[in-house]
Design a protein around this motif. Structure first.
Motif, PDB file in Angstrom:
ATOM      1  N   LEU A 252       0.812  -1.217   0.000  1.00  0.00           N
ATOM      2  CA  LEU A 252       0.000   0.000   0.000  1.00  0.00           C
ATOM      3  C   LEU A 252       0.846   1.267   0.000  1.00  0.00           C
ATOM      4  O   LEU A 252       0.330   2.365  -0.241  1.00  0.00           O
ATOM      5  CB  LEU A 252      -0.930  -0.003   1.233  1.00  0.00           C
TER       6      LEU A 252
ATOM      7  N   ALA B 262       0.606   3.537  -2.980  1.00  0.00           N
ATOM      8  CA  ALA B 262      -0.722   3.862  -3.489  1.00  0.00           C
ATOM      9  C   ALA B 262      -1.041   5.357  -3.434  1.00  0.00           C
ATOM     10  O   ALA B 262      -1.597   5.896  -4.400  1.00  0.00           O
ATOM     11  CB  ALA B 262      -1.777   3.042  -2.752  1.00  0.00           C
TER      12      ALA B 262
ATOM     13  N   TYR C 139      -4.782  10.836   0.604  1.00  0.00           N
ATOM     14  CA  TYR C 139      -5.024   9.413   0.384  1.00  0.00           C
ATOM     15  C   TYR C 139      -4.194   8.552   1.316  1.00  0.00           C
ATOM     16  O   TYR C 139      -4.618   7.467   1.710  1.00  0.00           O
ATOM     17  CB  TYR C 139      -4.837   9.084  -1.106  1.00  0.00           C
TER      18      TYR C 139
ATOM     19  N   ALA D 188      -3.788   9.432   4.342  1.00  0.00           N
ATOM     20  CA  ALA D 188      -4.617   9.490   5.556  1.00  0.00           C
ATOM     21  C   ALA D 188      -5.762   8.483   5.481  1.00  0.00           C
ATOM     22  O   ALA D 188      -6.041   7.747   6.448  1.00  0.00           O
ATOM     23  CB  ALA D 188      -5.153  10.904   5.749  1.00  0.00           C
ATOM     24  N   ILE D 189      -6.420   8.429   4.345  1.00  0.00           N
ATOM     25  CA  ILE D 189      -7.539   7.493   4.205  1.00  0.00           C
ATOM     26  C   ILE D 189      -7.045   6.052   4.360  1.00  0.00           C
ATOM     27  O   ILE D 189      -7.613   5.241   5.094  1.00  0.00           O
ATOM     28  CB  ILE D 189      -8.249   7.688   2.845  1.00  0.00           C
ATOM     29  N   ILE D 190      -5.967   5.759   3.670  1.00  0.00           N
ATOM     30  CA  ILE D 190      -5.463   4.391   3.725  1.00  0.00           C
ATOM     31  C   ILE D 190      -4.976   4.058   5.149  1.00  0.00           C
ATOM     32  O   ILE D 190      -5.229   2.967   5.658  1.00  0.00           O
ATOM     33  CB  ILE D 190      -4.335   4.191   2.685  1.00  0.00           C
TER      34      ILE D 190
ATOM     35  N   ASP E 232      -6.082   5.299   7.876  1.00  0.00           N
ATOM     36  CA  ASP E 232      -7.288   5.048   8.681  1.00  0.00           C
ATOM     37  C   ASP E 232      -7.777   3.619   8.482  1.00  0.00           C
ATOM     38  O   ASP E 232      -8.293   2.979   9.402  1.00  0.00           O
ATOM     39  CB  ASP E 232      -8.388   6.045   8.322  1.00  0.00           C
ATOM     40  N   GLY E 233      -7.608   3.122   7.250  1.00  0.00           N
ATOM     41  CA  GLY E 233      -8.011   1.741   6.981  1.00  0.00           C
ATOM     42  C   GLY E 233      -7.124   0.722   7.685  1.00  0.00           C
ATOM     43  O   GLY E 233      -7.504  -0.440   7.832  1.00  0.00           O
ATOM     44  N   LEU E 234      -5.942   1.170   8.070  1.00  0.00           N
ATOM     45  CA  LEU E 234      -5.031   0.258   8.763  1.00  0.00           C
ATOM     46  C   LEU E 234      -5.219   0.275  10.280  1.00  0.00           C
ATOM     47  O   LEU E 234      -4.688  -0.577  10.996  1.00  0.00           O
ATOM     48  CB  LEU E 234      -3.571   0.629   8.437  1.00  0.00           C
TER      49      LEU E 234
END
Lengths: 199, 199, 199, 199
Positions: free
Chosen positions: C153, C156, C175, C177-179, C181-183
């Motif tokens: 990732l 990405a 992006y 930050a978004i990714i 957050d997904g982690l």
DNA sequence: GATGAATGAGTTTTCATTCAT
DNA sequence: CATGAATGAAAACTCATTCAT
């Protein structure tokens, strides 16, 4: 000789369409014109074109043969004309005019095509020789000019005007006149090289 | 204008080889000659040709520019000659001789190449106009003949002989003589069409 | 390992010039950039480029090696940071920022380059694994996330923004930050596929 | 718009073969794949490829158009789904699955292709915006996430797995899950950069 | 018989790499 | 050592000709 049995009516029509389209296309783009464009212009398929003319060269040969035939017919008629010099000038005029009506400079691009064309060409050349011989004997052209010379000079008027963009359609007449004046006996200077044998 | 710094010795040699090979190849096959064949004829790789001439058209332009330049130089020298008529004839003779040394009929096939060629061509045309004007004023060519006419007729002798299979190398002299006789005042018949403006 | 004896001063300068020029050129045109353009941009000859890098791929490999080395150094330093989650986020931020400073999307285009690059890459990957392990053990990233996931990732954010024409230079932060957050463990939904083993 | 008259049966088959071969070849080698290889892979001649797609770019455009069209159709159907969040996830799942069936990362390499592709792309983007708006209004995705964000992130799962040498075919699901978790409202941290306007 | 789809050799041009200067 | 000229293997594209429909 050209064809065993006569073509069916529509086949003959297609052949004419193809020849006309090819002449136009060659006139516009030279020998680089593509068979696809020719077929499209004729409103026919490529396959049909190849059924009639096995080869692009065959198509070209057919056009050339037509023109040469017409020209020879004109020449043969003029062999009987009363004034040999005027007859020769008229022959050259008609020849150039034919060429002009459809820009046929591409005809010159074509090298050896086939035996039939060669034969027709030689026939036409013989006719020119006769026209020139008569004119010379009659004193209408200079003594040192031959049929071969006239054959070679025959296409010059059209060729020369092809360099003028948007040339007026009768411009060739000017250069035919100049060249023909060069063929006349009056004021002729001796020629520095013998006439070629070949054509 | 032609080059910033002089080429390395071997590169200059290759450039000459390429120009010569291209002129030969174009002469034999017309503009349809392929760059691969030209390179092979020069004994060099395709890439080398590309390095010297970025484009097939650039190569052609370089040849054309050379010829036109030479011709113009000759013409300008002859502007000072004592006998204007003889000078014009000599110009045409040299022009045809240059062309003959390498059949350059393909030069005519080339349309617009680039601004430099156009400029050089116009320059050369101006020189011909001057040569013709002088000859006309001196009574050496007929009154109704223009520089444009001579420009158009200039290549005719070579073109005409290109139809003779193994033409003797000086045959063009015969047709230049005939055409030049047509330009003389003696025995001139009025011309049926005005001279074109363009070239 | 990289070099037997140190480069002479000017050779080292040329090497730097070439690497910088190549990075710029690759950034602007991708791997399609030509070595000729790179050499020209470096103000050096093509031959010099090939003396330093036997192959276009070698040049690329040298750039990639540089970047990977820098990144690994950063990662190793962060292994000692107090807050493992923040350290991982910082590593990813610095990685993306490095990529952004010189658009290095072309790095991704490069497949297998050579053993040295592979070794460096694996070294860097090991460092990422350690960073992730620490963060996971500390509860800063979800339990089901591995080093391999983060490695995959990692690029990405930059990749994703490369589709935005004239993207603002910091857009990748959004992006990342978004990714990231997904982690995080909060609100994590179970993952539908096991992590891959390889990188 | 796509075609005037329907293709002959075999021609249609060849068109499909070419599109499939091109997609495979592009997937393996990126846009650098050669048309010759594509044709060979399709078991057809280069000329056939050219007949169907006048340009390499046209071929690419045809593929892109196909994919975008399929994707948009899926998206439009999902606009009526009962649960907007699940619908968005399903859209992304189907999108990634489509991509996975043939690795289409090369689609992203393609810049501006032609007006038709641009139009289709914009249409598809509008659909994504609607899906995202619905999901956001329903509280299924975080308030600060936009359609543009989702469009940009949409291809990341496939892109990310493309770095895994022999990736299991469903690996992308793992990364879609992580990214989608990053889009959820639970545990969202504020985003450091505004969403881009463009796509 | 007519059509146009398929073919592949051939064209111009590009570019990584080698090597003479 | 540095340079850039030479090389030739590709690449995209064209088009005369063949052949299935």
């Amino acid at each position: 000789m050209t064809s065993a049995r006569p073509l069916r009516a529509d086949a003959a029509r297609n052949r004419r369409l193809l020849l006309a389209a090819a002449a136009d296309e060659f006139a516009e783009r030279g020998l680089a014109a593509s068979v696809a464009d020719i077929a499209r212009r004729a409103g026919l398929g490529k396959g049909t074109l190849f059924r009639h003319f096995a080869t692009k060269d065959d198509l070209l040969a057919a056009i050339v043969l037509d023109r040469i035939g017409e020209l020879n017919a004109v020449g043969e008629q003029l062999l009987d004309a009363a004034e040999p010099g005027a007859a020769l000038l008229e022959f050259l005029t008609i020849a150039a005019d034919h060429q002009q009506q459809r820009d046929l400079s591409f005809l010159q691009e074509a090298g050896e095509l086939n035996a039939e064309v060669t034969r027709a060409r030689e026939q036409m050349f013989r006719t020119v020789h006769k026209l020139v011989d008569r004119a010379r004997e009659h004193g209408d052209v200079r003594a040192d000019v031959t049929g071969a010379d006239v054959i070679l000079l025959m296409c010059a008027p059209n060729h020369v005007t092809s360099y003028v963009p948007d040339a007026p359609p009768d411009l060739w007449r000017r250069y035919l006149a100049i060249i023909f004046d060069g063929l006349r006996p009056e004021g002729a200077h001796p020629l520095p090289h013998p006439s070629p044998a070949v054509p």
